[in-house]
Design an enzyme around this catalytic site. Structure first.
Site, short mmCIF file in Angstrom:
data_model
loop_
_atom_site.label_atom_id
_atom_site.label_comp_id
_atom_site.label_asym_id
_atom_site.label_seq_id
_atom_site.Cartn_x
_atom_site.Cartn_y
_atom_site.Cartn_z
CG HIS A 95 34.08 27.88 57.88
ND1 HIS A 95 32.93 27.64 57.15
CD2 HIS A 95 34.85 26.76 57.76
CE1 HIS A 95 33.00 26.45 56.59
NE2 HIS A 95 34.16 25.89 56.95
CB CYS B 170 30.92 31.62 55.20
SG CYS B 170 32.40 31.12 56.13
CB CYS C 246 32.02 58.81 -11.92
SG CYS C 246 32.39 57.47 -13.08
CB CYS D 128 23.32 52.02 -14.95
SG CYS D 128 23.30 50.22 -15.05
CB CYS E 160 5.48 56.72 34.08
SG CYS E 160 4.36 55.35 33.71
#
Length: 529
Positions: free
Chosen positions: A177, A203, A329, A361, A276
């Site tokens: 090509h 290509c 509340c 509660c 490191c």
């Protein structure tokens, strides 16, 4: 393809690229240039101007900074890296005798493993090998040259831009090509600069997977910056595939560190960056790479945001919208227009059975409510614990940045002192003090990562005591160095600074030796996050 036997790259004098091969048996025959000894235990790169740059082979320090063992390494430049790469190609070509650029593609396909390539090359199925590597077997007759039968003066259309050019203005690969040189140049430039492709450029013909060889790229590209970028790209796999090589992680640095054996040890590039070798992060003693990696991920992702939501919000029991309590509340009303559910913040049950229990509660001890509350408390405790260690980690990181700026101030103070009848050697205590201060800050920063994953036991208590002692001494030393030093107070502050940085050095050594002793004797237990 106009294949040259040579494999020549010309590097820009002002810029470098880097790459290196595997454990090269013949590397001693190469001229690697001069190497310098580097003390790998020194602190960061910002002291350029006061401290010299490091490079070349190094003696690795022990956990406390003393040189207990040799950890030798070389810092290689672009030309030295390319020497290794070309030597590897040359060794293979002595056996298989292909064009050098084709051999480079074959080696890249096998991650620069010469033995694997040789084994496949001589297993009797060359066509399959070349097909897998996306190159044309160079021993086959070139289809490209068979197609060059037109007169060079005869115009023909390019299959990309559809402009007519003389046949001599076209070029292509062994696949046959051919395209105009202008389209080739623009295609290659786009692949290299915009897409970051090097060794896998194929290509441009539709459906063709044949790879573009290096000689073709270097011949068709005229921009030196694009050539340099291509050189970086094609050599990158050479370094990445070799466990004895590591790129310097500093921005815009193209040096490679080569070691004799891979390990979690500190190495310093010629640019001044210390890191490191195992994980590529800044040197992080005393924490191991595994835990630092988990810590960085924890800091980067949204896991702690999720923890905050879990600790400070609840879901509506009906529509599951996340709700934050903004008052005292316990009577909650979902703001979702399609829900409007009323429920108790404590037990998450319907509000109606609660009667007048606006702030308490009476179903608090029910199993479901207790389980929900316990889960929330665990999330809150986990968040508070993370923030405790994260805040101290970030504080030392920020202080370390400020401390690096001290080098410029210290240099100025040293010059002023020398103007007041003090010798160069007499003022070196200031530079030494800042060196020690930066080392201690870095060590303390990573001790909080280590402590975050550490389970409590007798050894962890000793570690925390060592950590607290070093931290206190470091803060005192930092305070001394930030003071204005007058001629009258010079001798007094000099003695205090020297005493304190020596104490900091000693305590830092004790802390690191204790941690490494724990590693060796398996004294540490970890919290799996």
């Amino acid at each position: 393809m106009d294949s040259d036997e040579g494999y020549n790259y010309e590097f820009d004098d002002e810029e470098e690229c880097s790459e290196d091969s595997g454990a090269d048996e013949h590397e001693d025959d190469l001229e690697l240039g001069e190497v310098e000894l580097v003390e790998a235990g020194l602190s960061g790169s910002e002291r350029a101007g006061i401290c010299g740059e490091g490079g070349g082979s190094a003696l690795g320090p022990g956990p406390g900074g003393e040189e207990e063992e040799d950890y030798r390494y070389e810092v290689l430049t672009a030309e030295q890296i390319l020497q290794h790469m070309v030597e590897c190609i040359r060794e293979v070509n002595e056996v298989i005798q292909n064009p050098a650029t084709i051999t480079r593609i074959l080696l890249s396909h096998f991650n620069w493993d010469k033995e694997k390539l040789m084994e496949r090359y001589f297993d009797g199925n060359l066509e399959k090998l070349f097909s897998e590597c996306h190159v044309i077997n160079p021993s086959k007759k070139s289809r490209t040259r068979q197609m060059n039968t037109r007169s060079s003066a005869q115009d023909m259309p390019c299959q990309i831009c559809y402009l007519n050019y003389p046949n001599s203005y076209f070029t292509g690969l062994e696949c046959g090509h051919k395209f105009c040189m202008q389209c080739w140049s623009e295609y290659l430039t786009t692949k290299i600069i915009e897409e970051g492709m090097g060794q896998t450029i194929s290509c441009p013909a539709h459906g063709c997977d044949i790879l573009v060889d290096d000689n073709t790229v270097m011949r068709l590209i005229t921009d030196s910056k694009v050539k340099l970028k291509y050189q970086h790209l094609i050599t990158n796999s050479f370094v990445e595939c070799n466990r004895l090589l590591k790129w310097c992680p500093a921005p815009d640095c193209h040096h490679v560190v080569k070691v004799q054996y891979p390990d979690a040890k500190p190495v310093r590039c010629k640019c001044g960056r210390q890191f490191c070798f195992n994980c590529g992060e800044n040197w992080h003693d005393p924490v191991k790479c595994k835990w630092l990696k988990k810590w960085i991920k924890k800091c980067d992702d949204d896991s702690e945001t999720s923890n905050w939501i879990a600790a400070n919000t609840k879901e509506c029991p009906k529509c599951h919208v996340t709700i934050e309590k903004d008052g005292g509340c316990n009577h909650m009303v979902c703001r979702n227009q399609n829900c409007k559910a009323e429920f108790c913040w404590v037990c998450l049950g319907p509000w109606e059975p609660h009667g007048s229990a606006w702030y308490n509660c009476n179903r608090y001890n029910e199993d479901d409510a207790k389980a929900a509350r316990d889960a929330q408390e665990r999330s809150r405790a986990a968040l508070q614990r993370y923030l405790f260690y994260c805040n101290r980690y970030m504080n030392h990181m920020q202080s370390l940045r400020f401390e690096h700026k001290l080098y410029a101030q210290v240099k100025q103070k040293m010059e002023e002192m020398q103007q007041h009848n003090m010798s160069w050697i007499e003022v070196q205590f200031l530079k030494k003090a800042v060196d020690v201060l930066c080392q201690c800050r870095s060590t303390l920063m990573y001790t909080y990562v280590f402590a975050f994953y550490l389970k409590k036991n007798n050894q962890s208590i000793i570690f925390e005591n060592n950590q607290a002692d070093l931290e206190n001494a470091t803060e005192v030393l930092s305070g001394y160095l930030e003071r204005d030093i007058s001629q009258d107070s010079l001798q007094d502050i000099k003695q205090k600074v020297q005493d304190k940085y020596r104490y900091c050095e000693s305590r830092r050594r004790v802390l690191l030796l204790h941690v490494h002793e724990g590693y060796e004797k398996d004294l540490w237990e970890y919290i799996e996050d």
